[in-house]
Design a protein around this motif. Structure first.
Motif, PDB file in Angstrom:
ATOM      1  N   ALA A  50       0.857  -1.183   0.000  1.00 47.11           N
ATOM      2  CA  ALA A  50       0.000   0.000   0.000  1.00 47.11           C
ATOM      3  C   ALA A  50       0.890   1.229   0.000  1.00 47.11           C
ATOM      4  CB  ALA A  50      -0.925   0.014   1.213  1.00 47.11           C
ATOM      5  N   VAL A  51       0.588   2.171  -0.887  1.00 43.68           N
ATOM      6  CA  VAL A  51       1.342   3.424  -0.963  1.00 43.68           C
ATOM      7  C   VAL A  51       0.802   4.366   0.102  1.00 43.68           C
ATOM      8  CG1 VAL A  51       2.057   5.329  -2.436  1.00 43.68           C
ATOM      9  CG2 VAL A  51       1.674   3.077  -3.428  1.00 43.68           C
ATOM     10  N   GLN A  52       1.660   4.784   1.015  1.00 44.62           N
ATOM     11  CA  GLN A  52       1.232   5.606   2.144  1.00 44.62           C
ATOM     12  C   GLN A  52       1.284   7.099   1.839  1.00 44.62           C
ATOM     13  OE1 GLN A  52      -0.090   4.266   4.771  1.00 44.62           O
ATOM     14  NE2 GLN A  52       0.376   2.166   4.186  1.00 44.62           N
ATOM     15  N   SER A  53       2.222   7.530   1.030  1.00 48.45           N
ATOM     16  CA  SER A  53       2.329   8.960   0.731  1.00 48.45           C
ATOM     17  C   SER A  53       3.121   9.143  -0.555  1.00 48.45           C
ATOM     18  CB  SER A  53       3.026   9.708   1.874  1.00 48.45           C
ATOM     19  OG  SER A  53       4.366   9.269   2.036  1.00 48.45           O
ATOM     20  N   GLY A  54       2.898  10.310  -1.168  1.00 48.97           N
ATOM     21  CA  GLY A  54       3.643  10.657  -2.372  1.00 48.97           C
ATOM     22  C   GLY A  54       2.785  10.715  -3.613  1.00 48.97           C
ATOM     23  N   GLY A  55       2.728  11.889  -4.242  1.00 49.29           N
ATOM     24  CA  GLY A  55       2.025  12.034  -5.507  1.00 49.29           C
ATOM     25  C   GLY A  55       0.558  11.663  -5.410  1.00 49.29           C
ATOM     26  N   GLN A  56       0.106  10.841  -6.338  1.00 48.73           N
ATOM     27  CA  GLN A  56      -1.268  10.357  -6.363  1.00 48.73           C
ATOM     28  C   GLN A  56      -1.401   8.970  -5.731  1.00 48.73           C
ATOM     29  OE1 GLN A  56      -3.790  12.275  -7.450  1.00 48.73           O
ATOM     30  NE2 GLN A  56      -2.296  13.896  -7.827  1.00 48.73           N
ATOM     31  N   PHE A  57      -0.427   8.575  -4.915  1.00 47.89           N
ATOM     32  CA  PHE A  57      -0.431   7.272  -4.227  1.00 47.89           C
ATOM     33  C   PHE A  57      -0.446   6.121  -5.229  1.00 47.89           C
ATOM     34  CE2 PHE A  57      -2.647  10.361  -1.580  1.00 47.89           C
ATOM     35  CZ  PHE A  57      -1.917  10.307  -0.408  1.00 47.89           C
ATOM     36  N   GLU A  58       0.288   6.254  -6.312  1.00 46.64           N
ATOM     37  CA  GLU A  58       0.327   5.229  -7.346  1.00 46.64           C
ATOM     38  C   GLU A  58       1.738   4.697  -7.524  1.00 46.64           C
ATOM     39  OE1 GLU A  58      -3.304   7.001 -10.135  1.00 46.64           O
ATOM     40  OE2 GLU A  58      -1.207   7.321 -10.706  1.00 46.64           O
ATOM     41  N   ILE A  59       1.829   3.394  -7.817  1.00 48.48           N
ATOM     42  CA  ILE A  59       3.125   2.762  -7.991  1.00 48.48           C
ATOM     43  C   ILE A  59       2.979   1.618  -8.993  1.00 48.48           C
ATOM     44  CG2 ILE A  59       2.947   0.969  -6.216  1.00 48.48           C
ATOM     45  CD1 ILE A  59       5.959   3.291  -6.786  1.00 48.48           C
ATOM     46  N   ASP A  60       4.035   1.322  -9.726  1.00 48.46           N
ATOM     47  CA  ASP A  60       4.080   0.161 -10.616  1.00 48.46           C
ATOM     48  C   ASP A  60       4.779  -0.989  -9.887  1.00 48.46           C
ATOM     49  OD1 ASP A  60       2.995   1.877 -12.486  1.00 48.46           O
ATOM     50  OD2 ASP A  60       4.907   2.272 -13.478  1.00 48.46           O
ATOM     51  N   ARG A 151      -4.796  -6.959   8.549  1.00 51.06           N
ATOM     52  CA  ARG A 151      -5.164  -6.340   7.282  1.00 51.06           C
ATOM     53  C   ARG A 151      -6.048  -5.108   7.518  1.00 51.06           C
ATOM     54  NH1 ARG A 151      -1.328  -8.472   4.889  1.00 51.06           N
ATOM     55  NH2 ARG A 151      -1.540 -10.299   3.576  1.00 51.06           N
ATOM     56  N   THR A 152      -6.984  -5.229   8.473  1.00 53.49           N
ATOM     57  CA  THR A 152      -7.859  -4.085   8.774  1.00 53.49           C
ATOM     58  C   THR A 152      -7.058  -2.919   9.326  1.00 53.49           C
ATOM     59  OG1 THR A 152      -9.674  -5.614   9.253  1.00 53.49           O
ATOM     60  CG2 THR A 152      -9.906  -3.360  10.038  1.00 53.49           C
ATOM     61  N   GLN A 153      -6.108  -3.207  10.215  1.00 51.48           N
ATOM     62  CA  GLN A 153      -5.264  -2.151  10.759  1.00 51.48           C
ATOM     63  C   GLN A 153      -4.449  -1.485   9.654  1.00 51.48           C
ATOM     64  OE1 GLN A 153      -3.030  -4.198  13.796  1.00 51.48           O
ATOM     65  NE2 GLN A 153      -4.451  -3.574  15.410  1.00 51.48           N
ATOM     66  N   LYS A 154      -3.918  -2.277   8.738  1.00 51.71           N
ATOM     67  CA  LYS A 154      -3.155  -1.700   7.631  1.00 51.71           C
ATOM     68  C   LYS A 154      -4.037  -0.853   6.729  1.00 51.71           C
ATOM     69  CE  LYS A 154       0.367  -5.314   7.462  1.00 51.71           C
ATOM     70  NZ  LYS A 154       0.931  -6.433   6.674  1.00 51.71           N
ATOM     71  N   TYR A 155      -5.280  -1.301   6.535  1.00 50.15           N
ATOM     72  CA  TYR A 155      -6.213  -0.528   5.711  1.00 50.15           C
ATOM     73  C   TYR A 155      -6.474   0.843   6.332  1.00 50.15           C
ATOM     74  CZ  TYR A 155     -10.693   0.957   3.775  1.00 50.15           C
ATOM     75  OH  TYR A 155     -11.700   1.693   3.214  1.00 50.15           O
ATOM     76  N   PHE A 156      -6.764   0.863   7.644  1.00 48.86           N
ATOM     77  CA  PHE A 156      -7.017   2.139   8.313  1.00 48.86           C
ATOM     78  C   PHE A 156      -5.749   2.989   8.386  1.00 48.86           C
ATOM     79  CE2 PHE A 156     -10.717  -0.166  10.152  1.00 48.86           C
ATOM     80  CZ  PHE A 156     -11.699   0.707   9.744  1.00 48.86           C
ATOM     81  N   HIS A 157      -4.607   2.323   8.516  1.00 50.53           N
ATOM     82  CA  HIS A 157      -3.338   3.052   8.520  1.00 50.53           C
ATOM     83  C   HIS A 157      -3.126   3.746   7.176  1.00 50.53           C
ATOM     84  CE1 HIS A 157       0.775   3.987   9.631  1.00 50.53           C
ATOM     85  NE2 HIS A 157       1.216   3.391   8.535  1.00 50.53           N
ATOM     86  N   THR A 158      -3.415   3.024   6.096  1.00 44.48           N
ATOM     87  CA  THR A 158      -3.281   3.607   4.761  1.00 44.48           C
ATOM     88  C   THR A 158      -4.271   4.747   4.566  1.00 44.48           C
ATOM     89  OG1 THR A 158      -2.553   1.469   3.885  1.00 44.48           O
ATOM     90  CG2 THR A 158      -3.337   3.095   2.301  1.00 44.48           C
ATOM     91  N   ARG A 159      -5.532   4.537   4.980  1.00 46.15           N
ATOM     92  CA  ARG A 159      -6.523   5.594   4.844  1.00 46.15           C
ATOM     93  C   ARG A 159      -6.141   6.828   5.653  1.00 46.15           C
ATOM     94  NH1 ARG A 159     -11.631   4.438   2.903  1.00 46.15           N
ATOM     95  NH2 ARG A 159     -11.860   6.696   3.154  1.00 46.15           N
ATOM     96  N   HIS A 160      -5.557   6.596   6.823  1.00 47.47           N
ATOM     97  CA  HIS A 160      -5.122   7.733   7.650  1.00 47.47           C
ATOM     98  C   HIS A 160      -4.066   8.561   6.927  1.00 47.47           C
ATOM     99  CE1 HIS A 160      -3.583  10.068  11.015  1.00 47.47           C
ATOM    100  NE2 HIS A 160      -2.378   9.585  10.760  1.00 47.47           N
ATOM    101  N   HIS A 161      -3.079   7.887   6.338  1.00 52.60           N
ATOM    102  CA  HIS A 161      -2.025   8.606   5.624  1.00 52.60           C
ATOM    103  C   HIS A 161      -2.585   9.369   4.430  1.00 52.60           C
ATOM    104  CE1 HIS A 161       1.892   7.677   7.427  1.00 52.60           C
ATOM    105  NE2 HIS A 161       1.352   6.545   7.823  1.00 52.60           N
ATOM    106  N   ARG A 162      -3.466   8.731   3.683  1.00 51.61           N
ATOM    107  CA  ARG A 162      -4.012   9.383   2.501  1.00 51.61           C
ATOM    108  C   ARG A 162      -4.919  10.562   2.875  1.00 51.61           C
ATOM    109  NH1 ARG A 162      -5.399   3.949  -1.084  1.00 51.61           N
ATOM    110  NH2 ARG A 162      -3.223   3.320  -1.383  1.00 51.61           N
ATOM    111  N   ASN A 163      -5.748  10.371   3.896  1.00 60.59           N
ATOM    112  CA  ASN A 163      -6.607  11.472   4.331  1.00 60.59           C
ATOM    113  C   ASN A 163      -5.784  12.623   4.895  1.00 60.59           C
ATOM    114  OD1 ASN A 163      -8.895  10.039   3.599  1.00 60.59           O
ATOM    115  ND2 ASN A 163      -9.224   9.201   5.631  1.00 60.59           N
TER     116      ASN A 163
END
Length: 214
Positions: A50-60, A151-163
């Protein structure tokens, strides 16, 4: 003694899986690869990122087997969660590419290699299995629940960074919009003062000329 043997069996079963949880900072226009060894045909391999920060949060990304055969790949993905079977012994590669972006990316990812068949203890395995089967099932159920919670914790962690990134971006835009608005107000005020000053200055000169003529 039976309880101790059962606990020993559960520990051996838990040793069947190996996982790596990492966080990496991928530089702009950069590429990074990570590797995992598979020493048994049919082993389950889990891959999460999961991309946590940077640009549009996109990676190849691309996943290849020891023969450099592409197993998984994607472009401009924000996150992914995959499980596949390792059909070839050797070293599997998991690569991230940030070559199309000019910003650094912070990525969280897990690589898990787990043996599909359960280990069998030698010697007293048959009588021991009767007493440990229920414990084994409970252990696997708990392992599944813990994986789901992780997995749920990682999901909320990712959402926190993006928000948080969205909030910071909105805050920055509001700040510069306010600065631009203040500059526009000050500019309009100065322009109005100059117009009024010019108008009255010209009007005063016109009145003076008219009085002299009279």
């Amino acid at each position: 003694m039976r309880l101790a043997a059962a606990l020993g069996a559960s520990l051996l079963l838990a040793a069947c899986a190996s996982a790596t949880a990492l966080t990496t900072l991928l530089n702009a226009n950069g590429r990074a690869c990570y590797y995992a060894d598979v020493d048994g045909v049919g082993e389950k391999i889990g891959f999460y990122f999961a991309v946590q920060s940077g640009g549009q949060f996109e990676i190849d990304f691309v996943v290849m087997d020891p023969n450099d055969k592409v197993i998984l790949e994607g472009e401009k993905e924000r996150q992914g969660d995959f499980i596949f079977t390792g059909k070839t012994l050797g070293e599997y590669s998991f690569c991230f590419a940030n070559e199309a972006s000019n910003t650094d990316k912070l990525i969280d990812f897990d690589i898990m290699v787990e043996s599909e068949p359960r280990r069998v203890l030698s010697g007293s395995a048959a009588p021991l299995k009767e007493h440990t089967s229920a414990l084994e099932e409970s252990t696997y159920k708990l392992s599944g629940l813990l994986s789901s919670i992780t997995r749920t914790q990682k999901y909320f962690h990712t959402r926190h960074h993006r928000n948080y990134s969205t909030v910071q971006s909105t805050k920055s835009r509001m700040f510069w919009f306010t600065v631009l608005e203040c500059v526009a107000i000050v500019g309009m005020s100065l322009l109005q003062i100059w117009i009024l000053k010019t108008f009255f200055s010209r009007g005063g000169r016109w009145v003076t000329r008219w009085y002299r003529r009279c």
